[in-house]
Design a protein around this motif. Structure first.
Motif: not given
Ligand code: SF4
Length: 613
Positions: A506, A508-509, A512, A552
């Motif tokens: 996604c 957001i962090c 990842c 996550c």
């Molecule tokens: Fe998104 Fe989860 Fe990846 Fe963070 S670890 S970027 S919250 S998918």
């Protein structure tokens, strides 16, 4: 006739009577795309106005999901599943045939506007690939010859549904669903797919005869653990939700079966939807919930009319709605929330965001959904398989369930078997069963590697690890079991899996978002023979960093294709290492670097040339 935005907005009123419900934005976008074939800007602006929000707010959600199109996408939208298993079974030939027959470029629309051609990650059909979606209808076991017939029929004006299922089978029947897709249940164990003895009324009556706390204790005694992957104790989760000091609670069934290689929930929803819903009703009684959501992945949209019909049938029998099972005050109903193609929505807090009409961005935890979930209220989210197990535990007792499996993994579990096997499909096995037993059961051909639990699970070596057991204390399989024979390009498979995680993050962090791209680049360097031992060490270091620092479960497991193959198949990596130990790093590609330099130089000196572009 084109549907008006007003009619879409008024189809989803707020419960307080204050206009359309912003949390139902995903449904509105589905309606809009179903009508227009895509999501035109002026309609999104009108939708935003009607919801008293901004255009950007609406686009932020719409642009997150693979199955929504913000550009014209053709009268028929074709999404071919690009998966490792499809690539083992003729994916390239099918894609070529699709491009030839539709005359649409990949990722674009044919000049006549008839066809849009796209690829998509796994659509839950690894036992019958190559497979694709055309306008929400699935087509399986594709061959180039069949592509020609399908495209011609669509060009002649037939609907995707009539091409897939000739005749007049209503889409809300099991016959229709099973005409589209083979259910492929290979073994029936003690828990799943049993011929029904106790009807849903009996299971609900059994649960209602117990106090809510007693139901929770029964589930806790069975030591049922979530079947979605994390393996959290179901009883503990329910206890947490029930103890929250609030009058409103929710139950959500996670049917966002997005792990590549997994398709068991598809079969449960097809063959035993009543048991899935019965498990949800039991949960509602236990935690005191009034509302339920069945979150169905967008790729399973063909199941929606059938499941809606099943819910309606249960309402007629007094098992959903008001005074369930004749119990005054026990009011509980379920709506289906259709996803729109986002793997991360399998993560429970991302799924809640999606149910609230937003991007599927995982929330920070704690608080956990059982404390602060859907609409900020305590919410129990369990997997399809978990809810069926719940219904069976109420029916047969916790000791019955607990007597199967291992100390840390009680009961049985379903696995979705695909790849180089004679008998792909769904098998029920007792937790603790060895990998070698499963390989024998499914007719594995020359097995070399097994991906247990999909890309987010473990890739193991059959030569060295086949005695390992499928159990939380060893291989905590989330339901996928994909076999690769000795001719398969293992690093190519790792690459596909990393490509998947890069696309599904996604964002957001940073660990990842950036880290998975770095892993993908390094895997490419290894495959190209441009990596050294130092790069393998970096892969290990980066992988561990991503695993430990991501927000996550996606980030916590995304490096596994690299980390588990590095450990199980070190020679596969070593064979690819560069032997050149000159002054330059092995990964440094001088000609690629020079190309970049020349492009920048051209852009500076002659900005409008082809080279500059
Ligand atoms: Fe998104 Fe989860 Fe990846 Fe963070 S670890 S970027 S919250 S998918």
């Amino acid at each position: 006739m084109t549907r008006s935005i007003d009619s879409i907005l008024t189809a989803y009123p707020s419960s307080d009577g204050g206009g359309p419900d912003r949390t139902r934005l995903l449904d509105m976008l589905h309606d809009l795309q179903g009508d227009r074939g895509w999501l035109p800007e002026e309609d999104l602006r009108a939708l935003a106005e009607g919801l008293d929000t901004t255009y950007l707010d609406v686009v932020e959600t719409a642009s997150f999901y693979h199955l929504f199109h913000l550009e014209p996408a053709g009268r028929h939208r074709l999404h071919l599943a690009d998966t490792v298993v499809a690539r083992m079974n003729g994916y390239d030939e099918v894609l070529e045939a699709l491009q030839r027959e539709t005359r649409a470029p990949l990722g674009g629309v044919s000049d006549d506007g008839e066809f849009g051609l796209f690829t998509t990650p796994c659509i839950g059909l690894s036992d019958q690939e190559p497979a694709m979606l055309i306008d929400d209808v699935v087509f399986t076991n594709l061959k180039p010859k069949r592509i020609r017939r399908i495209v011609q029929a669509l060009r002649d004006g037939a609907s995707a549904r009539s091409v897939a299922v000739p005749g007049d089978l209503p889409p809300d029947t099991r016959e229709y669903v099973e005409s589209l897709v083979e259910t492929n249940v290979r073994t029936r164990g003690p828990v799943f797919f049993r011929p029904r003895v106790t009807p849903a009324e009996g299971v609900v009556a059994e649960a209602l005869a117990l106090a809510p706390q007693e139901v929770i204790e029964r589930i806790a005694e069975s030591e049922l653990r979530g079947r979605g992957g994390a393996g959290f104790s179901t009883g503990l989760k329910w206890r947490l939700a029930a103890s929250a000091p609030t009058p409103r609670r929710h139950v959500i069934c996670n049917a966002d079966e997005g792990e590549p290689g997994t398709f068991k929930d598809r079969a449960l929803l097809t063959r035993t939807p009543e048991l899935v819903v019965t498990g949800m009703i039991v949960a509602a009684h236990a935690i005191g919930a009034q509302s339920g959501i069945l979150y169905l992945r967008g790729e399973y949209a063909y199941l929606e009319p059938y499941l809606e019909g099943q819910l309606q049938w249960l309402r007629q029998r007094g098992l959903l709605g008001r005074s369930i099972g004749g119990r005054e005050g026990f009011d509980f109903d379920i709506r289906i929330q259709l996803g729109a193609g986002a793997y991360v929505c399998g993560e429970e807090s991302a799924l809640i965001e999606s149910c609230e009409g937003k991007r599927g961005t995982p929330r920070l935890k704690p608080p956990f959904p059982a404390q602060v979930g859907y609409l900020g209220e305590p919410t129990c989210i369990d997997n399809v398989e978990s809810f069926v197990a719940v219904a069976r535990i109420i029916e047969e007792g916790s000791h019955w369930f607990h007597s199967m499996g291992t100390e840390d993994s009680t009961g049985t579990r379903l696995i979705s078997v695909a790849g180089d096997v004679d008998r792909p499909g769904i098998y029920e096995i007792e937790w603790g069963t060895s990998v070698e037993h499963v390989l024998h059961l499914v007719g594995a051909r020359d097995p070399y590697a097994v991906q247990v639990g999909g890309p987010s699970g473990d890739c193991i070596s059959v030569a060295h690890e086949s005695t390992r057991r499928i159990a939380f204390e060893d291989l905590g399989c989330n339901g996928a079991f994909t076999v690769f024979d000795s001719t398969r390009d293992l690093l190519g498979i790792v690459r596909e899996h990393m490509k998947f995680f890069v696309a599904e993050s996604c964002g957001i962090c940073a660990p990842c978002r950036i880290g998975n791209s770095v892993l993908l680049d390094r895997i490419d360097a290894v495959r190209a023979g441009r990596a050294s031992q130092r790069d393998l060490d970096d892969l290990e270091r980066w992988g561990t960093l991503i695993r430990r620092t991501s927000r996550c479960g996606l980030g916590a497991t995304s490096a596994k294709p690299v980390l588990t193959t590095l450990r199980a198949f070190p020679d596969v990596y070593r064979r690819q290492l560069s032997t050149d130990t000159g002054p330059l790093l092995a990964t440094f590609d001088p000609s690629a670097a020079l190309d970049d330099y020349l492009r920048v130089a051209a852009a500076l000196t002659e900005p409008n040339t082809e080279a500059a572009r």
